[in-house]
Design an enzyme around this catalytic site. Structure first.
Site, PDB file in Angstrom:
ATOM      1  N   HIS A 187       0.815  -1.219   0.000  1.00 33.31           N
ATOM      2  CA  HIS A 187       0.000   0.000   0.000  1.00 33.31           C
ATOM      3  C   HIS A 187       0.852   1.274   0.000  1.00 33.31           C
ATOM      4  O   HIS A 187       0.313   2.372  -0.061  1.00 33.31           O
ATOM      5  CB  HIS A 187      -0.909   0.001   1.229  1.00 33.31           C
ATOM      6  CG  HIS A 187      -0.124  -0.112   2.514  1.00 33.31           C
ATOM      7  ND1 HIS A 187       0.446  -1.297   2.914  1.00 33.31           N
ATOM      8  CD2 HIS A 187       0.207   0.798   3.442  1.00 33.31           C
ATOM      9  CE1 HIS A 187       1.085  -1.108   4.050  1.00 33.31           C
ATOM     10  NE2 HIS A 187       0.965   0.154   4.398  1.00 33.31           N
ATOM     11  N   LYS A 247      -3.362 -12.827   2.379  1.00 33.07           N
ATOM     12  CA  LYS A 247      -4.671 -12.198   2.305  1.00 33.07           C
ATOM     13  C   LYS A 247      -4.985 -11.944   0.832  1.00 33.07           C
ATOM     14  O   LYS A 247      -4.085 -11.917  -0.005  1.00 33.07           O
ATOM     15  CB  LYS A 247      -4.729 -10.938   3.140  1.00 33.07           C
ATOM     16  CG  LYS A 247      -3.646  -9.898   2.887  1.00 33.07           C
ATOM     17  CD  LYS A 247      -3.712  -8.844   3.979  1.00 33.07           C
ATOM     18  CE  LYS A 247      -2.783  -7.665   3.717  1.00 33.07           C
ATOM     19  NZ  LYS A 247      -1.404  -7.882   4.200  1.00 33.07           N
ATOM     20  N   ASP A 275      -3.616  -7.642  -2.137  1.00 32.22           N
ATOM     21  CA  ASP A 275      -4.022  -8.508  -1.031  1.00 32.22           C
ATOM     22  C   ASP A 275      -5.013  -7.846  -0.073  1.00 32.22           C
ATOM     23  O   ASP A 275      -5.586  -8.512   0.776  1.00 32.22           O
ATOM     24  CB  ASP A 275      -2.801  -9.077  -0.281  1.00 32.22           C
ATOM     25  CG  ASP A 275      -1.860  -8.009   0.234  1.00 32.22           C
ATOM     26  OD1 ASP A 275      -2.130  -6.813   0.022  1.00 32.22           O
ATOM     27  OD2 ASP A 275      -0.836  -8.377   0.850  1.00 32.22           O
ATOM     28  N   ARG A 276      -5.220  -6.544  -0.215  1.00 30.59           N
ATOM     29  CA  ARG A 276      -6.200  -5.894   0.668  1.00 30.59           C
ATOM     30  C   ARG A 276      -7.506  -5.640  -0.061  1.00 30.59           C
ATOM     31  O   ARG A 276      -7.542  -5.599  -1.291  1.00 30.59           O
ATOM     32  CB  ARG A 276      -5.670  -4.550   1.147  1.00 30.59           C
ATOM     33  CG  ARG A 276      -4.438  -4.662   1.981  1.00 30.59           C
ATOM     34  CD  ARG A 276      -4.100  -3.318   2.568  1.00 30.59           C
ATOM     35  NE  ARG A 276      -2.880  -3.420   3.353  1.00 30.59           N
ATOM     36  CZ  ARG A 276      -2.542  -2.554   4.279  1.00 30.59           C
ATOM     37  NH1 ARG A 276      -3.300  -1.508   4.528  1.00 30.59           N
ATOM     38  NH2 ARG A 276      -1.420  -2.706   4.962  1.00 30.59           N
ATOM     39  N   ASP A 302      -5.380  -2.936  -2.976  1.00 33.19           N
ATOM     40  CA  ASP A 302      -4.163  -2.153  -2.771  1.00 33.19           C
ATOM     41  C   ASP A 302      -3.088  -2.467  -3.809  1.00 33.19           C
ATOM     42  O   ASP A 302      -3.339  -3.185  -4.777  1.00 33.19           O
ATOM     43  CB  ASP A 302      -3.618  -2.365  -1.355  1.00 33.19           C
ATOM     44  CG  ASP A 302      -3.031  -3.752  -1.175  1.00 33.19           C
ATOM     45  OD1 ASP A 302      -3.475  -4.680  -1.884  1.00 33.19           O
ATOM     46  OD2 ASP A 302      -2.122  -3.920  -0.342  1.00 33.19           O
TER      47      ASP A 302
END
Ligand code: VG1
Ligand code: CO
Length: 542
Positions: free
Chosen positions: A113, A375, A280-281, A276
């Protein structure tokens, strides 16, 4: 063709929450990247002839480092490197490819990020054979090695054309350039009810996905528009750019404010989402309602059985310590295990491998499951879509019913970025010293029940990780948590996490910051955040 290059250690190559992250000019110093890569290869064993997966989020310096990794992997004796076309692989896709092709490990080039560009951030992360981030035992060994390194090996070979799919050879090692999206998209089709989601879009359901000019663009375009029939323009900002268009590819209410505003507008689409830098976000916003990542974890866990991949239910839920306890209530109701780990995905790997947890999540907009060992932003978005299609209700309706059943955990995170490292460190030290005296005292009329410095005892491998964040619990299931970020690249970032449980449905409509105001004030009373940081207010509130 292998050549040995003499080098000297850099003192600052300690991996943080998620790999080594530094400013691009730091990585551009002669030997800097090579030292770290060789430290990885020296710290692990048994990869001779095996496969290494390689890709990144496409940020500035990605392509150059891809070539360095290929040359050094060949010199170190790997048998094959699988690299995403153009040097692109989202973090969850890389995790999947490591698992699917039974690779020895993988190297992911990303600072997630953090902003990119020539003056922005770059990062290198090593993932192990289960597809997940290297555990602390390995990252510690890499760091140790980096402080003693005196040589690295590489080969003299022309750069590989990473834009052309196919197989080439570099100094006796095979390099396979693959479509970065295909394997991942296929896995998503296996986990979710694509027919039901297709019908949802056909019925006029409107969605906006913002890829923030980062790596998820090609994945979202192919899956949402290509395979699920969402209208053109559902995916926005879907061309990955080396500098992310000059923005922070961080899907939160500050950096994705435009998406939030669109979802709060009178003509809002039904569903908004973003991801992101490295994919993964996830950020999830329904029409008129932002779903906090902690709530999203709880709601996904409560409804996961509606998706084919999870129809047999969940084994357990794991969440990072600062993540709200909303998921705990779901686990309790389902009668399954709940695990509380330190911040960072590397702590979930053992629980997933041991079959103790099926779904994991972090308050920082990370959710994932046992389908990979990272994630996974798009996965969370697709699970939401599957649930929306199966329940035929809006995000708002699902959230309200969830809170009515389980109660609501009001939750927010306040970040103080680029604080002087010494001052931030002193604040934590002083607070730590104060902890034993806190229980039993009251602040702003709220009684402190317990205060500690979180230590994690891994139930699978027995390892212990200490100093993972300071927790102060108040009566009535409220708490504040304070810790320093392990992903920043300049100064220190102080994170304050605030949570209050509200069982009464009549009080589920409060403004979050207002609902937490007394706790926010108490945090400053106890820790002296403003005095220590010299800041009057946080830089980011999510
Ligand atoms: C942050 C988040 C953490 C997340 C990590 C990596 O770490 O808080 O939950 O796992 O970033 O995410 P820290 O140490 O800065 O609080 V990513 O998407 O940047 O790889
Ligand atoms: Co990320």
């Amino acid at each position: 063709m292998t050549k040995t290059v003499a080098t000297k250690p850099f003192e600052d190559q300690q991996p943080g929450t998620s790999g080594l992250r530094k400013k691009v000019p730091v990585f551009q110093q002669p030997h800097y990247v090579e030292n770290f890569l060789q430290s990885i290869f020296d710290a692990v064993e048994g990869f001779e002839g095996k496969t290494l997966v390689l890709g990144g989020d496409g940020r500035y310096y990605n392509r150059e480092v891809v070539q360095k990794v290929i040359a050094m992997a060949a010199a170190n004796g790997f048998g094959r490197v699988i690299v995403g076309q153009g040097g692109i692989l989202s973090t969850p896709a890389a995790s999947h490819i490591i698992r699917k092709y039974k690779a020895f490990g993988g190297i992911i080039l990303s600072a997630s990020h953090n902003p990119g560009g020539p003056k922005g951030d770059f990062g290198i992360k090593y993932n192990v054979g289960n597809g997940g981030p290297a555990p602390e035992k390995v990252t510690n060994a890499i760091y140790e090695r980096s402080r003693a390194i005196s040589r690295y090996v590489t080969v003299d070979a022309p750069p590989v054309d990473i834009d052309r799919i196919g197989t080439v050879e570099v100094a006796g090692m095979t390099v396979e350039i693959i479509d970065p999206v295909a394997d991942y998209a296929q896995m998503m089709e296996e986990l979710f009810d694509f027919d039901a989601i297709r019908k949802l879009f056909k019925s006029g359901f409107r969605m906006r996905f913002d890829a923030m000019h980062a790596v998820t663009g090609p994945y979202a375009k192919e899956i949402l528009e290509g395979r699920l029939g969402a209208p053109d323009h559902t995916a926005r900002n879907y061309h990955p750019l080396p500098d992310f268009g000059g923005h922070h590819p961080d899907p939160n209410l500050v950096h994705a404010k435009h998406l939030y505003d669109a979802l709060m507008a009178p003509d809002a689409p039904d569903f908004g989402a973003a991801s992101d830098g490295d994919g993964d976000r996830n950020l999830v916003i329904g029409r008129g309602i932002f779903v906090t990542p902690s709530d999203s974890l709880a709601m996904l866990a409560a409804n996961a059985h509606l998706a084919p991949g999870y129809k047999d239910g969940l084994k357990g839920i794991a969440r990072s310590m600062p993540t709200s306890a909303a998921a705990d209530r779901v686990a309790e109701k389902l009668g399954i295990g709940i695990y509380e780990t330190p911040t960072g995905w590397k702590f979930f790997g053992n629980l997933l491998d041991a079959g103790m947890a099926t779904i994991c999540g972090e308050e920082s907009a990370g959710t994932g499951s046992n389908h990979v060992r990272e994630k996974d932003g798009l996965w969370a978005v697709l699970l939401w879509l599957n649930i929306l299609a199966a329940r035929g209700e809006s995000v708002m309706e699902i959230a309200r019913k969830h809170w009515a059943t389980y109660g609501r955990n009001y939750y927010s995170r306040h970040d103080y970025e680029e604080v002087e490292a010494d001052r931030a460190g002193r604040m934590i030290e002083e607070l730590r010293a104060k902890l034993p005296g806190l229980p039993g005292t009251s602040v702003r009329g709220m009684k402190i029940e317990k205060a500690d410095d979180f230590a994690y005892h891994d139930p699978v491998d027995g390892s212990t990780s200490e100093h993972q964040g300071i927790r102060i619990f108040f009566e009535g299931n409220s708490r504040i948590v304070l810790r320093l970020s392990g992903t920043g690249t300049s100064g220190a970032t102080v994170r304050l996490y605030i949570e209050r449980f509200e069982p009464d449905p009549a009080r589920h409509d409060l403004d979050t910051q207002a609902a937490l105001a007394d706790l926010i004030a108490a945090a400053d009373d106890i820790a002296g955040i403003h005095a220590h940081t010299g800041r009057k207010e946080p830089s980011v509130i999510t």
